[in-house]
Design a protein around this motif. Sequence first.
Motif, short mmCIF file in Angstrom:
data_model
loop_
_atom_site.label_atom_id
_atom_site.label_comp_id
_atom_site.label_asym_id
_atom_site.label_seq_id
_atom_site.Cartn_x
_atom_site.Cartn_y
_atom_site.Cartn_z
N GLN A 72 0.94 -1.20 0.12
CA GLN A 72 0.19 0.00 -0.07
C GLN A 72 0.80 1.24 -0.01
O GLN A 72 0.87 1.85 1.03
N PHE A 73 1.70 1.50 -1.03
CA PHE A 73 2.56 2.77 -0.89
C PHE A 73 1.93 3.93 -1.17
O PHE A 73 2.50 4.85 -0.22
N PRO A 74 0.80 4.25 -1.86
CA PRO A 74 0.32 5.63 -1.80
C PRO A 74 -0.16 5.96 -0.10
O PRO A 74 0.24 6.92 0.52
N GLU A 75 -0.74 4.87 0.67
CA GLU A 75 -1.13 5.21 1.95
C GLU A 75 0.16 5.15 2.82
O GLU A 75 0.36 5.97 3.78
N ALA A 76 1.23 4.49 2.39
CA ALA A 76 2.46 4.50 3.17
C ALA A 76 3.16 5.98 3.11
O ALA A 76 3.43 6.60 4.09
N PHE A 77 3.13 6.48 2.15
CA PHE A 77 3.59 7.86 1.91
C PHE A 77 2.94 9.00 2.38
O PHE A 77 3.42 9.95 3.00
N THR A 78 1.67 8.70 2.50
CA THR A 78 0.87 9.66 2.97
C THR A 78 0.86 9.59 4.53
O THR A 78 1.00 10.62 5.01
N SER A 79 0.96 8.38 4.87
CA SER A 79 1.36 8.39 6.65
C SER A 79 2.59 8.76 7.03
O SER A 79 2.64 9.62 7.85
N LEU A 80 3.70 8.68 6.13
CA LEU A 80 4.87 9.42 6.42
C LEU A 80 4.74 10.73 6.28
O LEU A 80 5.35 11.27 7.26
N SER A 81 4.32 11.04 5.53
CA SER A 81 3.90 12.74 5.28
C SER A 81 3.32 13.42 6.47
O SER A 81 3.80 14.33 7.19
N ASN A 82 2.20 12.71 6.95
CA ASN A 82 1.59 13.33 8.26
C ASN A 82 2.35 13.20 9.28
O ASN A 82 2.40 14.01 10.18
N LEU A 83 3.03 12.05 9.63
CA LEU A 83 4.09 11.65 10.60
C LEU A 83 5.23 12.90 10.54
O LEU A 83 5.57 13.58 11.54
N ARG A 84 5.73 13.21 9.56
CA ARG A 84 6.90 14.09 9.02
C ARG A 84 6.18 15.64 9.36
O ARG A 84 6.94 16.39 10.06
N SER A 85 4.96 15.80 9.25
CA SER A 85 4.48 17.28 9.69
C SER A 85 4.27 17.58 11.13
O SER A 85 4.53 18.75 11.45
N ARG A 86 4.56 16.28 11.71
CA ARG A 86 4.36 16.39 13.46
C ARG A 86 5.88 16.49 14.02
O ARG A 86 5.99 17.21 15.01
N HIS A 87 6.69 15.87 13.14
CA HIS A 87 7.85 15.49 13.66
C HIS A 87 9.10 15.85 12.56
O HIS A 87 9.29 14.83 11.75
N LYS A 88 9.71 16.84 12.51
CA LYS A 88 10.55 17.34 11.39
C LYS A 88 11.77 16.51 11.69
O LYS A 88 12.44 16.35 12.86
N GLU A 89 12.39 15.63 10.76
CA GLU A 89 13.61 15.19 10.58
C GLU A 89 14.96 16.14 10.37
O GLU A 89 14.86 16.71 9.30
N THR A 90 15.95 15.92 10.92
CA THR A 90 17.12 16.77 10.57
C THR A 90 18.04 15.95 10.13
O THR A 90 18.47 14.68 10.99
N GLY A 91 18.85 16.11 9.13
CA GLY A 91 19.87 14.92 8.76
C GLY A 91 19.29 14.03 7.66
O GLY A 91 17.99 13.91 7.34
#
Length: 296
Positions: A72-91
């Motif tokens: 379920q790649f579309p859902e996986a990247f949507t979920s990842l995007s939502n997660l990153r909107s709350r927690h920004k990764e550095t590096g």
Amino acid sequence: EGRRRLSEVIASNAEQSAEALIEFVTSHLNANDEIGHDVALLIDAYAQELRDSPIGEQLAHTHVLALGQSGQFPEAFTSLSNLRSRHKETGEDPLLSAILDILIRDAADHEFLKYAFLHIASAPEILSVETRIHAAERLVALGFYEQGEYLLSINPTYPKNTRTSLLKAEISIELSRPHEALAHLFGETSKRAQFLRARAKSSLGDFSQAYSIYSNIGDEMNSQRTAWLANNWGALIQDEVPIFGAAARVSQVALDTSTELDGILERSALAISESQGARQAIEDLLNTNPSLIIDN
């Protein structure tokens, strides 16, 4: 047996169920085994319920990976995007690298290309070195040589090993830089390296050397083709080689051009026979698969 016990803990809805679910998904990821859609849904439910607990973030990460492992790649990247909107990764972003590794390994070509250009090309520096190499290999396999080369150029400290050397050599050949390809292949002795070295030699017009390399690795089709393209093709091609052998025999025939009257009928009959043989050899060459005689 371990997975069966984990499944029992998960089904019990006990305090340890969330941890068991994470271990269950991790075991499938490590073994590259398929995960059902229902597992991803269950993880999402736990992640929502326990989002404010210490394990909540780990469940959210596992949910992204479970979506990818279940295709379920579309859902996986949507979920990842939502997660990153709350927690920004550095590096470097390990989770993005992990989901892209699954994508590179399992996704259909069209789906891989969609997300490759969206997530890989946009910010390759946040991906792990291994993920960039994986992505470059698949891009090259699909004919995207410049994009593959770009990924390999992000970090000049890529490990110098047979894998990267062969990949860079293939890219150099496809981008019409055979001398550079030979430099990448220096010291490499595998059959794949020899094949690429022969391709580079052929691109440089050194067909005799390419013929020798192809012959040594048992690549009959390419050895015959490069022999045909060499200046000394008549000496390289054996009589018994299909199609080309007949042409080689014709080229080496020395006709009797004597003007003596004695034996003129026999000589004329022989010349006609040789002419017919030459015509047939030429027709066979013209009718054969062009890939056998045209150097790409």
